[in-house]
Scaffold this active site. Structure first.
Site, PDB file in Angstrom:
ATOM      1  N   PHE A 149       5.707   5.761  -7.336  1.00  0.00           N
ATOM      2  CA  PHE A 149       4.564   6.672  -7.349  1.00  0.00           C
ATOM      3  C   PHE A 149       3.613   6.211  -6.251  1.00  0.00           C
ATOM      4  CE2 PHE A 149       0.277   7.943  -8.603  1.00  0.00           C
ATOM      5  CZ  PHE A 149       0.465   9.295  -8.772  1.00  0.00           C
ATOM      6  N   ASP A 234       2.986  -0.907  -1.369  1.00  0.00           N
ATOM      7  CA  ASP A 234       1.965  -0.182  -2.124  1.00  0.00           C
ATOM      8  C   ASP A 234       1.587  -1.059  -3.309  1.00  0.00           C
ATOM      9  OD1 ASP A 234       0.466   1.393  -3.789  1.00  0.00           O
ATOM     10  OD2 ASP A 234       1.782   3.156  -3.702  1.00  0.00           O
ATOM     11  N   LYS A 263      -7.378   1.091  -6.859  1.00  0.00           N
ATOM     12  CA  LYS A 263      -7.556   0.804  -8.291  1.00  0.00           C
ATOM     13  C   LYS A 263      -8.458  -0.416  -8.559  1.00  0.00           C
ATOM     14  CE  LYS A 263      -3.996   3.595 -10.358  1.00  0.00           C
ATOM     15  NZ  LYS A 263      -2.768   4.008  -9.720  1.00  0.00           N
TER      16      LYS A 263
HETATM   17  C1  LIG Z   1      -2.400   5.155  -8.803  1.00  0.00           C
HETATM   18  C2  LIG Z   1      -1.488   4.858  -7.684  1.00  0.00           C
HETATM   19  C3  LIG Z   1      -1.600   5.540  -6.447  1.00  0.00           C
HETATM   20  C4  LIG Z   1      -2.573   6.671  -6.235  1.00  0.00           C
HETATM   21  O1  LIG Z   1      -3.889   6.267  -6.425  1.00  0.00           O
HETATM   22  P1  LIG Z   1      -5.041   7.402  -6.568  1.00  0.00           P
HETATM   23  O2  LIG Z   1      -6.293   6.582  -6.529  1.00  0.00           O
HETATM   24  O3  LIG Z   1      -4.803   8.083  -7.872  1.00  0.00           O
HETATM   25  O4  LIG Z   1      -4.898   8.321  -5.428  1.00  0.00           O
HETATM   26  C5  LIG Z   1      -0.772   5.164  -5.424  1.00  0.00           C
HETATM   27  N1  LIG Z   1       0.132   4.185  -5.583  1.00  0.00           N
HETATM   28  C6  LIG Z   1       0.276   3.522  -6.741  1.00  0.00           C
HETATM   29  C7  LIG Z   1       1.278   2.422  -6.845  1.00  0.00           C
HETATM   30  C8  LIG Z   1      -0.513   3.844  -7.839  1.00  0.00           C
HETATM   31  O5  LIG Z   1      -0.348   3.224  -8.995  1.00  0.00           O
END
Ligand SMILES: *Cc1c(COP(=O)(O)O)cnc(C)c1O
Length: 413
Positions: A149, A234, A263
């Site tokens: 994701f 990521d 986050k």
């Molecule tokens: C939550 C998340 C995103 C996206 O973050 P947003 O702040 O919702 O755009 C991207 N990569 C990972 C691994 C995530 O957990």
């Protein structure tokens, strides 16, 4: 139209919270019918005055719990001075946070934005641009992985390749080759003249708390080195101390060329960033990328305060200690409830229980026990307590979890 008075605005808000969600908010989330009024550390207090133990942390965002005194102080002090100036001018807090992030990681350069998707999107742009300025403009494709994701923008949904998020949004943005995790031969075979880099979450969060084997991460590093590709991590969810190291890839003993974070870095204030080595960042000259809000003084004040706490000597060791106990207790729970829990997954305080009953039902049962948890892919219950949760709160959370899970067991009462 007349403006509603503050009295009518208040009564409208109150009635919508007691009589179900307002139609005025778009229907993009399946929300639980609870409204929170304030938070205290690991606890959230609803408008009904009920106290919930928060093992969701706003999806890995509130990494120091709610209303942490140092974050409140940093935010309010900055709020009295200056909120926003745009990036037409130097921002002192940005320079400070960037220097500190670079000192603590592989990176030499940082770009600040406001969310995870923006951070990953920026990392993708940086990767393409790196090859563009290196005389290989044909290299624009990224190899990515199933179960990932990366956010909800058009590029990041294409990067993850999950049909559920792509459906109905028109032609998929080109440039991503989505492969299964773990098959290094398939990755090597997929590298072609247009390949620019490899993008992966060291721990897949949303996809079901799947820890990528460190050996696979090392093999990806080696492939990138051999083929002149950028390795992009990521760490939006698994970074910022969640796994007990500042960043999850540290467990593998390798470093990426580029990393997206968000986050936890803002502790609840929207902050995102992508970090890169000097070499990888060489394509992003003035004018090539930007953000109006990114790295504004308020966001940077909070980000620096979060880092103050996370980098305190002993903090991450404390996370590892809590995490070890958490893992042991979850394993015990699995032994007791084999007809409910199928598998325990995760790293540090990013844990998942793969369940037999539908995870949505279990999330609901947890909520009834006043424990907040989050679902993830593959029928996994995601447990992300604040990194500074106390021992007694962890014990209390496990007791609530055990009560919720027992409801689904036939062998136990
Ligand atoms: C939550 C998340 C995103 C996206 O973050 P947003 O702040 O919702 O755009 C991207 N990569 C990972 C691994 C995530 O957990």
């Amino acid at each position: 139209m007349t403006q509603p008075t503050s009295a009518t605005a208040t009564s409208a808000a109150t009635s919508s919270s007691s009589s179900g969600p307002s139609r005025a908010v778009m229907d993009t989330y399946a929300r639980l019918n609870v409204v929170f009024e304030r938070g205290e550390g690991s606890w959230l207090i609803s408008t009904e005055g009920e106290r919930y133990l928060d093992f969701g942390s706003g999806i890995a965002v509130n990494l120091l719990g709610h209303a942490h005194p140092k974050l409140v102080e940093a935010l309010t002090e900055q709020a009295k001075k200056l909120w926003h100036t745009s990036n037409l001018y130097r921002v002192a807090g940005q320079e400070r946070l960037a220097e500190r992030l670079c000192a603590a990681t592989f990176a030499d350069r940082v770009f600040f934005c406001n969310s995870g998707a923006e951070a990953v999107e920026g990392a993708i742009k940086l990767t393409r641009r790196y090859h563009h300025v290196s005389g290989r403009p044909e290299r624009y494709r990224l190899i990515t992985f199933k179960g990932a994701f990366h956010g909800r923008t058009l590029a990041t949904i294409a990067a993850a390749g999950n049909e559920k998020y792509l459906d109905g949004f028109g032609p998929q943005m080109p440039g991503f080759d989505v492969l299964p995790v773990g098959d290094i031969a398939a990755v090597e075979a997929a590298i072609g003249p247009e390949t620019a880099g490899i993008l992966i979450e060291p721990v897949q969060g949303e996809g079901g708390i799947r820890v990528i084997p460190v050996e696979f991460l090392r093999q990806l590093r080696e492939l990138c080195d051999r083929h002149g590709l950028l390795l992009v991590f990521d760490e939006v969810q698994c970074g910022m101390g969640r796994t007990g190291k500042l960043f999850a890839h540290e467990w593998a003993g390798i470093t990426p060329d580029v990393m997206a974070i968000a986050k936890g870095i803002g502790g609840g204030f929207p902050v995102g960033a992508f970090l890169a080595t000097e070499e990888a960042a060489r394509g992003l000259a003035p004018g090539t990328h930007g953000s109006t809000f990114g790295g504004n003084p308020l966001a940077m004040a909070v980000g620096n305060a979060v880092l103050d706490v996370v980098l305190e000597p002993g903090f991450l060791e404390g996370v590892q200690k809590t995490a070890n106990r958490f893992k042991q207790e979850l394993a015990r729970l699995k032994d007791e409830l084999p007809d409910v829990i199928e598998e325990i997954r995760g790293a540090g305080l990013l844990m998942g229980l793969r369940l037999k009953p539908p995870v949505a039902d279990v999330v609901k049962a947890c909520t009834e026990e006043k424990l907040l948890a989050v679902s993830a892919g593959e029928n996994v219950l995601r447990l992300l307590p604040p990194l500074n949760i106390s021992e007694s709160e962890l014990t209390e959370g496990l007791a609530r979890l055990s009560r919720a899970l027992r409801r689904f067991s036939t062998s136990q009462s």
